[in-house]
Motif scaffolding. Structure first.
Motif, PDB file in Angstrom:
ATOM      1  N   ALA A 126      10.814  52.139-100.416  1.00  0.00           N
ATOM      2  CA  ALA A 126      11.768  51.061-100.147  1.00  0.00           C
ATOM      3  C   ALA A 126      11.344  49.766-100.827  1.00  0.00           C
ATOM      4  CB  ALA A 126      11.888  50.835 -98.634  1.00  0.00           C
ATOM      5  N   VAL A 127      10.037  49.579-101.027  1.00  0.00           N
ATOM      6  CA  VAL A 127       9.520  48.381-101.685  1.00  0.00           C
ATOM      7  C   VAL A 127       8.371  48.785-102.604  1.00  0.00           C
ATOM      8  CG1 VAL A 127      10.103  46.887 -99.720  1.00  0.00           C
ATOM      9  CG2 VAL A 127       7.813  47.877 -99.870  1.00  0.00           C
ATOM     10  N   ASP A 128       8.012  47.889-103.504  1.00  0.00           N
ATOM     11  CA  ASP A 128       6.817  48.049-104.318  1.00  0.00           C
ATOM     12  C   ASP A 128       5.706  47.275-103.614  1.00  0.00           C
ATOM     13  OD1 ASP A 128       4.789  48.016-106.198  1.00  0.00           O
ATOM     14  OD2 ASP A 128       6.105  47.585-107.894  1.00  0.00           O
ATOM     15  N   VAL A 129       4.663  47.970-103.173  1.00  0.00           N
ATOM     16  CA  VAL A 129       3.633  47.326-102.350  1.00  0.00           C
ATOM     17  C   VAL A 129       2.589  46.566-103.162  1.00  0.00           C
ATOM     18  CG1 VAL A 129       3.888  49.044-100.509  1.00  0.00           C
ATOM     19  CG2 VAL A 129       2.133  49.371-102.274  1.00  0.00           C
ATOM     20  N   ARG A 130       2.684  46.585-104.476  1.00  0.00           N
ATOM     21  CA  ARG A 130       1.653  45.923-105.271  1.00  0.00           C
ATOM     22  C   ARG A 130       1.548  44.418-104.987  1.00  0.00           C
ATOM     23  NH1 ARG A 130       3.080  48.152-111.119  1.00  0.00           N
ATOM     24  NH2 ARG A 130       5.167  47.970-110.191  1.00  0.00           N
ATOM     25  N   PRO A 131       2.658  43.692-104.853  1.00  0.00           N
ATOM     26  CA  PRO A 131       2.502  42.280-104.472  1.00  0.00           C
ATOM     27  C   PRO A 131       1.846  42.101-103.107  1.00  0.00           C
ATOM     28  CG  PRO A 131       4.678  42.653-105.421  1.00  0.00           C
ATOM     29  CD  PRO A 131       4.067  44.002-105.207  1.00  0.00           C
ATOM     30  N   TRP A 132       2.153  42.970-102.157  1.00  0.00           N
ATOM     31  CA  TRP A 132       1.483  42.926-100.855  1.00  0.00           C
ATOM     32  C   TRP A 132      -0.020  43.115-101.030  1.00  0.00           C
ATOM     33  CZ3 TRP A 132       4.713  46.615 -97.231  1.00  0.00           C
ATOM     34  CH2 TRP A 132       5.799  45.891 -96.682  1.00  0.00           C
ATOM     35  N   LEU A 133      -0.395  44.070-101.861  1.00  0.00           N
ATOM     36  CA  LEU A 133      -1.808  44.386-102.043  1.00  0.00           C
ATOM     37  C   LEU A 133      -2.566  43.179-102.588  1.00  0.00           C
ATOM     38  CD1 LEU A 133      -4.063  46.520-102.037  1.00  0.00           C
ATOM     39  CD2 LEU A 133      -3.304  47.202-104.326  1.00  0.00           C
ATOM     40  N   THR A 134      -2.009  42.553-103.601  1.00  0.00           N
ATOM     41  CA  THR A 134      -2.653  41.374-104.184  1.00  0.00           C
ATOM     42  C   THR A 134      -2.794  40.257-103.158  1.00  0.00           C
ATOM     43  OG1 THR A 134      -1.771  41.923-106.375  1.00  0.00           O
ATOM     44  CG2 THR A 134      -2.493  39.643-106.014  1.00  0.00           C
ATOM     45  N   GLU A 135      -1.706  40.007-102.399  1.00  0.00           N
ATOM     46  CA  GLU A 135      -1.711  38.909-101.435  1.00  0.00           C
ATOM     47  C   GLU A 135      -2.624  39.205-100.254  1.00  0.00           C
ATOM     48  OE1 GLU A 135      -0.284  35.125 -99.852  1.00  0.00           O
ATOM     49  OE2 GLU A 135      -0.701  36.057-101.796  1.00  0.00           O
ATOM     50  N   LEU A 136      -2.611  40.429 -99.755  1.00  0.00           N
ATOM     51  CA  LEU A 136      -3.467  40.768 -98.614  1.00  0.00           C
ATOM     52  C   LEU A 136      -4.934  40.611 -98.983  1.00  0.00           C
ATOM     53  CD1 LEU A 136      -3.850  41.862 -95.741  1.00  0.00           C
ATOM     54  CD2 LEU A 136      -3.808  44.177 -96.703  1.00  0.00           C
ATOM     55  N   ASP A 137      -5.324  41.083-100.147  1.00  0.00           N
ATOM     56  CA  ASP A 137      -6.725  40.959-100.543  1.00  0.00           C
ATOM     57  C   ASP A 137      -7.112  39.497-100.735  1.00  0.00           C
ATOM     58  OD1 ASP A 137      -9.227  42.142-101.186  1.00  0.00           O
ATOM     59  OD2 ASP A 137      -8.817  41.876-103.318  1.00  0.00           O
ATOM     60  N   ARG A 138      -6.185  38.698-101.278  1.00  0.00           N
ATOM     61  CA  ARG A 138      -6.472  37.276-101.461  1.00  0.00           C
ATOM     62  C   ARG A 138      -6.679  36.586-100.112  1.00  0.00           C
ATOM     63  NH1 ARG A 138      -4.263  32.488-101.014  1.00  0.00           N
ATOM     64  NH2 ARG A 138      -2.312  33.339-100.199  1.00  0.00           N
ATOM     65  N   ILE A 139      -5.783  36.845 -99.159  1.00  0.00           N
ATOM     66  CA  ILE A 139      -5.905  36.215 -97.845  1.00  0.00           C
ATOM     67  C   ILE A 139      -7.140  36.723 -97.110  1.00  0.00           C
ATOM     68  CG2 ILE A 139      -4.778  35.877 -95.608  1.00  0.00           C
ATOM     69  CD1 ILE A 139      -2.097  36.234 -96.980  1.00  0.00           C
ATOM     70  N   LEU A 140      -7.382  38.018 -97.190  1.00  0.00           N
ATOM     71  CA  LEU A 140      -8.532  38.622 -96.514  1.00  0.00           C
ATOM     72  C   LEU A 140      -9.835  37.989 -97.002  1.00  0.00           C
ATOM     73  CD1 LEU A 140      -9.377  40.951 -94.569  1.00  0.00           C
ATOM     74  CD2 LEU A 140      -9.544  42.407 -96.584  1.00  0.00           C
ATOM     75  N   CYS A 141      -9.965  37.852 -98.316  1.00  0.00           N
ATOM     76  CA  CYS A 141     -11.207  37.304 -98.879  1.00  0.00           C
ATOM     77  C   CYS A 141     -11.347  35.800 -98.629  1.00  0.00           C
ATOM     78  CB  CYS A 141     -11.259  37.581-100.382  1.00  0.00           C
ATOM     79  SG  CYS A 141     -11.551  39.322-100.792  1.00  0.00           S
ATOM     80  N   GLY A 142     -10.259  35.139 -98.231  1.00  0.00           N
ATOM     81  CA  GLY A 142     -10.330  33.720 -97.935  1.00  0.00           C
ATOM     82  C   GLY A 142     -10.418  33.401 -96.458  1.00  0.00           C
ATOM     83  N   ASN A 143     -10.503  34.440 -95.625  1.00  0.00           N
ATOM     84  CA  ASN A 143     -10.504  34.250 -94.179  1.00  0.00           C
ATOM     85  C   ASN A 143     -11.919  34.469 -93.633  1.00  0.00           C
ATOM     86  OD1 ASN A 143     -10.283  35.154 -91.277  1.00  0.00           O
ATOM     87  ND2 ASN A 143      -8.140  34.645 -91.637  1.00  0.00           N
ATOM     88  N   ASP A 144     -12.530  33.412 -93.127  1.00  0.00           N
ATOM     89  CA  ASP A 144     -13.906  33.518 -92.633  1.00  0.00           C
ATOM     90  C   ASP A 144     -14.021  34.468 -91.446  1.00  0.00           C
ATOM     91  OD1 ASP A 144     -14.775  31.771 -94.566  1.00  0.00           O
ATOM     92  OD2 ASP A 144     -14.691  30.001 -93.268  1.00  0.00           O
ATOM     93  N   ARG A 145     -13.023  34.474 -90.568  1.00  0.00           N
ATOM     94  CA  ARG A 145     -13.102  35.333 -89.380  1.00  0.00           C
ATOM     95  C   ARG A 145     -13.081  36.809 -89.768  1.00  0.00           C
ATOM     96  NH1 ARG A 145     -10.124  35.066 -84.089  1.00  0.00           N
ATOM     97  NH2 ARG A 145     -12.004  36.257 -83.626  1.00  0.00           N
ATOM     98  N   ALA A 146     -12.440  37.128 -90.877  1.00  0.00           N
ATOM     99  CA  ALA A 146     -12.309  38.535 -91.272  1.00  0.00           C
ATOM    100  C   ALA A 146     -13.658  39.177 -91.562  1.00  0.00           C
ATOM    101  CB  ALA A 146     -11.401  38.659 -92.484  1.00  0.00           C
ATOM    102  N   THR A 147     -14.686  38.387 -91.832  1.00  0.00           N
ATOM    103  CA  THR A 147     -16.006  38.972 -92.081  1.00  0.00           C
ATOM    104  C   THR A 147     -16.563  39.663 -90.848  1.00  0.00           C
ATOM    105  OG1 THR A 147     -17.144  36.897 -91.539  1.00  0.00           O
ATOM    106  CG2 THR A 147     -16.529  37.239 -93.848  1.00  0.00           C
TER     107      THR A 147
END
Length: 434
Positions: A126-147
């Motif tokens: 239904a969608v191309d998930v590649r933009p999601w993948l790029t954005e999720l990894d960017r947000i994840l790597c910028g979130n201190d709590r996610a560590t």
């Protein structure tokens, strides 16, 4: 000798049994090497399994320079290097960082993201998930709590076809037509509908809610939470989404019962560029096989220990497929290796009771209806999801079970480890129809 056993008499843990933190998170990474019997082990997280040719070439060089030369694919589309010297960590990290494989050192073990490997290639999602993948990894790597997430916590990005939605991730984004997405929390049928552009941010909000819920219990994953905490989590996520300016509404969507890997061969639907799907016997690639893949185009490693090669000129596709087949990779659905998996086993793992990879190879025969996974001990590291045949080495022999939904439902045990009897019993179990 073959002895039948009822499911209720099985002395083992179910493959889906939860666990909680009793000590620090010992999951290996690229910066935290794990000591194994065959040397140190590094696990490199590759979100969505996506590798550029440059990154794939760097991984191959790392395996040759520091390890045993082989690359081992995991059930999360990641790569493990084995046989490493214990003092190679600094040089290895430098090589990986130079290839863009370590964008944030504090987050390197929590970048566990699987994605529909054919998204945007065959027109079925239904969608191309590649933009999601790029954005999720960017947000994840910028979130201190996610560590604080464990190295086992898993995100999944499903383009709507239901392939990685069936893998039992902790947080799954599911594409829908019309500009919305579904966020599944754990393996529950209850999901939240969110605007598609906000999907990655919503997933991080949900991950933070999980961390707060896990604070008292030490849960590694959503399925490890106590029942009351699991039941309360969706409402808490809706509240937090509202605070973040994201609309979240409850909805119901059953989780698919079976995760279907891409069919080996040429990916249908591609036009200006071709794509090929290949399987990797037991997920292990030698130097020549990896070089061939790395030089063929872009790579998407799959959670089924395979790869999708992208960006191929159409006139090259058939010839490349023949080369890959000649190199020992799975290029068609009729391969006897299709659906056969195994943990590392002996001699690489001290906990293993058998060389299950050699046993799996000796038992390979006609392709079966069900996948089969060979495990050297009760931990069943890397086992599949859905319905499969579970072969576990035990002190008394090999136990063969039919698993549905992560539960053993029937079993038999080959007590004397006769390879002929073992192969015949596994073949019969794989071909059984219910």
């Amino acid at each position: 000798m073959l002895a039948a056993m009822s499911a209720s008499s099985l002395p083992s843990r179910s493959p889906g049994d939860a666990c909680a933190r009793s000590s620090g998170d010992a999951c290996p990474g690229a910066l935290r090497l794990h000591r194994a019997d065959d040397g140190a082990l590094a696990r490199i997280r590759i979100p969505g399994g996506v590798l550029t040719p440059h990154q794939a070439e760097a991984l191959g060089r790392a395996a040759e320079r520091f390890g045993d030369g082989e690359l081992h694919l995991t059930s999360r589309g990641n790569v493990q290097l084995r046989g490493l010297a214990p003092d190679c960590g600094v040089e290895l990290a430098g090589m990986l960082s130079g290839a863009g494989l370590l964008p944030s050192e504090p987050h390197e073990r929590v970048r566990n993201v699987v994605a529909s490997p054919l998204s945007g290639l065959d027109g079925l999602g239904a969608v191309d998930v590649r933009p999601w993948l790029t954005e999720l990894d960017r947000i994840l790597c910028g979130n201190d709590r996610a560590t604080a997430l464990s190295g086992r916590f898993l995100f999944a990005l499903d383009d709507g076809r239901g392939d990685v939605d069936a893998l039992g991730a902790d947080l799954t984004l599911i594409g829908r037509a019309g500009g919305s997405a579904l966020l599944r929390i754990g393996e529950r049928d209850a999901v939240l509908r969110v605007p598609a552009p906000d999907g990655p941010r919503a997933a991080i909000v949900a991950a933070e809610a999980f961390l707060d819920a896990a604070r008292e219990t030490g849960a590694w994953r959503v399925k490890d939470l106590p029942h009351d905490a699991t039941a309360a989590l969706p409402a808490d996520v809706v509240r937090r989404l509202g605070q973040a300016g994201i609309t979240g509404a409850p909805e119901s969507r059953p989780r698919p019962s079976e995760a279907r890997p891409p069919v080996p061969g040429r990916v249908p639907g591609s036009r200006s560029e071709a794509a090929l799907s290949v399987g990797v016997p037991l997920g292990r690639l030698d130097r020549a096989q990896w070089r061939l893949l790395a030089g063929a185009g872009g790579l998407r490693l799959t959670p089924w220990r395979g790869a999708v090669v992208t960006g191929i000129a159409p006139h090259r596709a058939d010839g490349l497929l023949s080369e890959l087949a000649g190199a020992g990779l799975i290029t068609g659905p009729g391969s006897p290796w299709a659906g056969v998996g195994a943990c590392i086993g002996q001699p690489g793992c001290a906990k293993s009771l058998a060389d299950v990879r050699a046993e799996a190879g000796a038992a390979v025969g006609p392709a079966g209806r069900l996948p089969v996974y060979w495990s050297g001990c009760e931990r069943r590291c890397g086992h599949p999801h859905g319905e499969w045949i579970d072969v576990v080495a035990t002190p008394g022999g090999h136990r063969i079970s039919h698993v549905r939904g992560d539960r053993n439902t029937e079993a038999a045990t080959v007590l004397d480890n006769d390879p002929v009897v073992l192969a015949a019993t596994v073949a019969a179990a794989r071909g059984a129809r219910t």
